[in-house]
Design a protein around this motif. Sequence first.
Motif, PDB file in Angstrom:
ATOM      1  N   UNK A   1       0.862  -1.185   0.000  1.00  0.00           N
ATOM      2  CA  UNK A   1       0.000   0.000   0.000  1.00  0.00           C
ATOM      3  C   UNK A   1       0.893   1.229   0.000  1.00  0.00           C
ATOM      4  N   UNK A   2       0.751   2.062  -1.006  1.00  0.00           N
ATOM      5  CA  UNK A   2       1.645   3.215  -1.153  1.00  0.00           C
ATOM      6  C   UNK A   2       1.086   4.456  -0.454  1.00  0.00           C
ATOM      7  N   UNK A   3       1.977   5.397  -0.187  1.00  0.00           N
ATOM      8  CA  UNK A   3       1.602   6.647   0.474  1.00  0.00           C
ATOM      9  C   UNK A   3       0.759   7.496  -0.460  1.00  0.00           C
ATOM     10  N   UNK A   4      -0.291   8.101   0.095  1.00  0.00           N
ATOM     11  CA  UNK A   4      -1.207   8.936  -0.688  1.00  0.00           C
ATOM     12  C   UNK A   4      -1.155  10.378  -0.196  1.00  0.00           C
ATOM     13  N   UNK A   5      -1.512  11.346  -1.051  1.00  0.00           N
ATOM     14  CA  UNK A   5      -1.490  12.756  -0.629  1.00  0.00           C
ATOM     15  C   UNK A   5      -2.608  13.095   0.340  1.00  0.00           C
ATOM     16  N   UNK A   6      -2.370  14.158   1.142  1.00  0.00           N
ATOM     17  CA  UNK A   6      -3.378  14.649   2.084  1.00  0.00           C
ATOM     18  C   UNK A   6      -3.420  16.166   2.018  1.00  0.00           C
ATOM     19  N   UNK A   7      -4.246  16.820   2.875  1.00  0.00           N
ATOM     20  CA  UNK A   7      -4.640  18.214   2.639  1.00  0.00           C
ATOM     21  C   UNK A   7      -3.765  19.260   3.312  1.00  0.00           C
ATOM     22  N   UNK A   8      -2.565  18.954   3.746  1.00  0.00           N
ATOM     23  CA  UNK A   8      -1.704  19.974   4.342  1.00  0.00           C
ATOM     24  C   UNK A   8      -0.271  19.772   3.881  1.00  0.00           C
ATOM     25  N   UNK A   9       0.532  20.836   4.036  1.00  0.00           N
ATOM     26  CA  UNK A   9       1.924  20.756   3.639  1.00  0.00           C
ATOM     27  C   UNK A   9       2.729  20.039   4.721  1.00  0.00           C
ATOM     28  N   UNK A  10       3.541  19.070   4.279  1.00  0.00           N
ATOM     29  CA  UNK A  10       4.361  18.299   5.212  1.00  0.00           C
ATOM     30  C   UNK A  10       5.461  17.615   4.416  1.00  0.00           C
ATOM     31  N   UNK A  11       6.593  17.385   5.083  1.00  0.00           N
ATOM     32  CA  UNK A  11       7.657  16.673   4.390  1.00  0.00           C
ATOM     33  C   UNK A  11       8.715  16.174   5.344  1.00  0.00           C
ATOM     34  N   UNK A  12       9.581  15.321   4.830  1.00  0.00           N
ATOM     35  CA  UNK A  12      10.736  14.874   5.594  1.00  0.00           C
ATOM     36  C   UNK A  12      11.846  14.445   4.640  1.00  0.00           C
ATOM     37  N   UNK A  13      13.072  14.644   5.110  1.00  0.00           N
ATOM     38  CA  UNK A  13      14.265  14.236   4.382  1.00  0.00           C
ATOM     39  C   UNK A  13      15.065  13.333   5.310  1.00  0.00           C
ATOM     40  N   UNK A  14      15.520  12.196   4.794  1.00  0.00           N
ATOM     41  CA  UNK A  14      16.212  11.233   5.634  1.00  0.00           C
ATOM     42  C   UNK A  14      17.462  10.727   4.939  1.00  0.00           C
ATOM     43  N   UNK A  15      18.529  10.553   5.740  1.00  0.00           N
ATOM     44  CA  UNK A  15      19.775   9.986   5.228  1.00  0.00           C
ATOM     45  C   UNK A  15      20.190   8.833   6.131  1.00  0.00           C
ATOM     46  N   UNK A  16      20.564   7.696   5.513  1.00  0.00           N
ATOM     47  CA  UNK A  16      21.029   6.522   6.249  1.00  0.00           C
ATOM     48  C   UNK A  16      22.375   6.077   5.701  1.00  0.00           C
ATOM     49  N   UNK A  17      23.230   5.569   6.591  1.00  0.00           N
ATOM     50  CA  UNK A  17      24.527   5.039   6.200  1.00  0.00           C
ATOM     51  C   UNK A  17      24.806   3.789   7.020  1.00  0.00           C
ATOM     52  N   UNK A  18      25.552   2.847   6.427  1.00  0.00           N
ATOM     53  CA  UNK A  18      25.820   1.585   7.113  1.00  0.00           C
ATOM     54  C   UNK A  18      27.090   0.953   6.563  1.00  0.00           C
ATOM     55  N   UNK A  19      27.442  -0.205   7.142  1.00  0.00           N
ATOM     56  CA  UNK A  19      28.581  -0.972   6.638  1.00  0.00           C
ATOM     57  C   UNK A  19      28.441  -1.210   5.141  1.00  0.00           C
ATOM     58  N   UNK A  20      29.566  -1.567   4.537  1.00  0.00           N
ATOM     59  CA  UNK A  20      29.642  -1.938   3.126  1.00  0.00           C
ATOM     60  C   UNK A  20      29.130  -0.804   2.237  1.00  0.00           C
ATOM     61  N   UNK A  21      29.500   0.412   2.665  1.00  0.00           N
ATOM     62  CA  UNK A  21      29.255   1.610   1.853  1.00  0.00           C
ATOM     63  C   UNK A  21      27.789   1.832   1.505  1.00  0.00           C
ATOM     64  N   UNK A  22      26.905   1.486   2.420  1.00  0.00           N
ATOM     65  CA  UNK A  22      25.489   1.797   2.189  1.00  0.00           C
ATOM     66  C   UNK A  22      25.265   3.291   2.369  1.00  0.00           C
ATOM     67  N   UNK A  23      24.689   3.918   1.363  1.00  0.00           N
ATOM     68  CA  UNK A  23      24.276   5.317   1.411  1.00  0.00           C
ATOM     69  C   UNK A  23      22.850   5.398   0.869  1.00  0.00           C
TER      70      UNK A  23
END
Length: 787
Positions: free
Chosen positions: A246-268
């Motif tokens: 089930x995918x994310x659907x739009x709603x009636x207000x402004x909102x957002x997020x930015x995320x960064x993850x890093x891990x072993x074996x050069x995961x970016x």
Amino acid sequence: MRLNKMLYRAAYLVLLCILALPFAPLHAQHSDNAKVHGIILTQEGDPAIGVTVSIPQLRKNTITNASGEFYFHDLPAGSHVLSLSLSGYHFKKKAFELVGGKTTEFRDTLLYSANNLEAVMVSSGGNRFARKESDDVAKMPLKNMENAQVYTVVSKELMNEQLITDYNSAFKNVPGAGIAQVRNQGRTTSISRGFATPQLVRNGVGSFTFATIDPANLERIEVIKGPSATLFGSTISSFGGLFNRVTKKPFESFKGEVSYSAANWDLNRLTFDINTPLNSEKTALLRVNTALHSERSFQDAGFSKNYLFAPSFSYKVNDRLTLLLDAELSSYKATSPIRLSPIKTGKAKSVEELGIPYNLSFSNNTVNYTSQQYNIFAQAKYKISDDWTSQTVVSRTRSSSDGYVTALSIRSDSTLRQSVTYQQYPYYGTDIQQNFIGDFKIGSLRNRLVVGFDFYSLRATRNDATVNMPELNFKKPGAAYRDFNIEKVAPLFEEAQFTNFVSVNERTYSAYISDVLNITDKLLAMASIRADRYINKGVYYPDLDSSAGAYKQTAYSPKFGLVYQVVRDKVSLFSNYMNGFNNVSGADFDGHTFKPNEANQWEAGVKVDYPFLNATLSYYNINVSNMLRDDPEHPDFSIQDGTQVSKGFELELISNPLPGLNIIGGFTYNESKYTKSDSSILGLRPVTSGSPRTANLWLSYRMVDGALKGLGLGFGGIYGSESFQSNTDKFKFIIPAYTVLDAALFYDQPHFRIGLKADNLTSERYWSVRMAPQNPLRITGSITYKF
């Protein structure tokens, strides 16, 4: 045979009764009574799911669905008070006036935002991961406690807490799923009730995915248990069930997020989730999810890098009509996953005895492939009347793999051979679905009805060739190991024999109907049936301008269920009969064409849903008939009298026993065997059934007050008992049991989230059924900014 005829006759009678319901005399309904339709939103504009809505003076109550909607029918005219209650929000009362014969539209916003909700819910004892309401599972709004079918939900909130960066890791929270089988192009298959189950469903309709799935735009994963062909069809479900993204659907207000993850074996990994209204009336809404991801293998070679762009646009034309356009566009470049097959003449009888080095891939980064896919989902929802809604869906997919994939085969107790396939392999899929969904009363009996029509097609072309490399000593590879690269592999294809043909060309035309009848406030009955016409045009060879293997089949799939709510909306006893089928091509020695394989499930259990405890315990028995087996009297032919049984019990528990403490757990036992088959496998467990016993557990505690409010930690793991890569009377190859432990530390605030996760704390060595070694200890860090 007699039982099947009785079932079909019963289903036919039920079908006639159901079809008659919408056309029953109108005077059976009280035209002077009023109705209420409402939508409840959070302050941020998200649907408020699971809100208890009640009219105390009338002793009426209900719960909002996944869209934040609720309905009341058959209400007396006059002045009333509506109360809204949800853990983490202020209790709210609203006075309103009802007019006889009219529908009152109600819309309200709760006072707390979703960002504050998590902390507030914890402090008030909220069971944060127990939201199971779904419109897709039954193809109509139906609460978990009213549904005779078992299903599991993995929410985005849980995936965030566990720092999930890949789709397969989310299935650690699904009882019985086991270790994912990752196939050549990155597509995955997991286990459900002893049957291999692919990832073919998105937003409730067919969405064939031949490549890796990125979880960045997922709202939730719904794991629907048991044969589900009645409502979803045989081409996108297995006898064990299906997985619905089930995918994310739009709603009636402004909102957002930015995320960064890093891990072993050069995961970016970098992800964005931005939602905004496009006009002041907030009738045009847009949400965009994106992901950029790259990592290498823990082994000496192996990598993957991909991007995802997933926009979702909705437009409310008027109070009756809403349009939605949702898409996924992605591309991957990667080395193929490890696939290792043993040799039946060797001394090694398990992957551990084989002694192949765990950290060697026997591959090369220059031998890789590229995959691309798009999934387009268009939906129109039209409110025909107070009782009826039309839902029209069109889903289009293209999923392809171009390049080199590698397979490894053991040739002796110390040698293996690398086989490389160069392929161009696109899939094209279409699913067009029309549903009419009703919620109405005949006399005092409430009916929730869906009538649907479905067209599904899948076509694939294949152009490929395979070459074999020289054998090498896998215990002491030496110089031969360095010789495996694209410079050495590519010239071999100059003399290779390429195939070019249409490998898949199938269409399915279906109609189905399902009714949930409230016999009393506590007793509900479900009756459903599907008619399915399957047309396979066979394999087409353009060089010969001819086709082979074309066939057509018709199948009927009934489904029945009973629910008795011992305590209304809190404790339910349920039972079900469900049917599934798989189409089979060919004919026996006498020329009789084969019928579809057929699976019949009987199940019974109990569901519990209190604020501090959500649990399901069930026992199921699935019998598969019409399976093919070798004809002992006529070589190269098959007979269709094979049978298989898969039975067992499942326990899922989601609990919040103390403020801030959440527990998710599951245990499954599955006994699966061939009950009539070739002597080589008779009475034995199929290799695709996975581990007979599996368990999963996740404990998390979050501070609910004080200076460290929002700080939390988690601990859990998964267990799987011994399983088989090969299992016959002459040769068995064992995949050992495993216990994998994970831990997490996180700090969640309204405007940011920081997380640290350790997967496989003890660096347990464990493998999938394709004998692919899994990651040792991995440490992942993540930071998210929310606005």
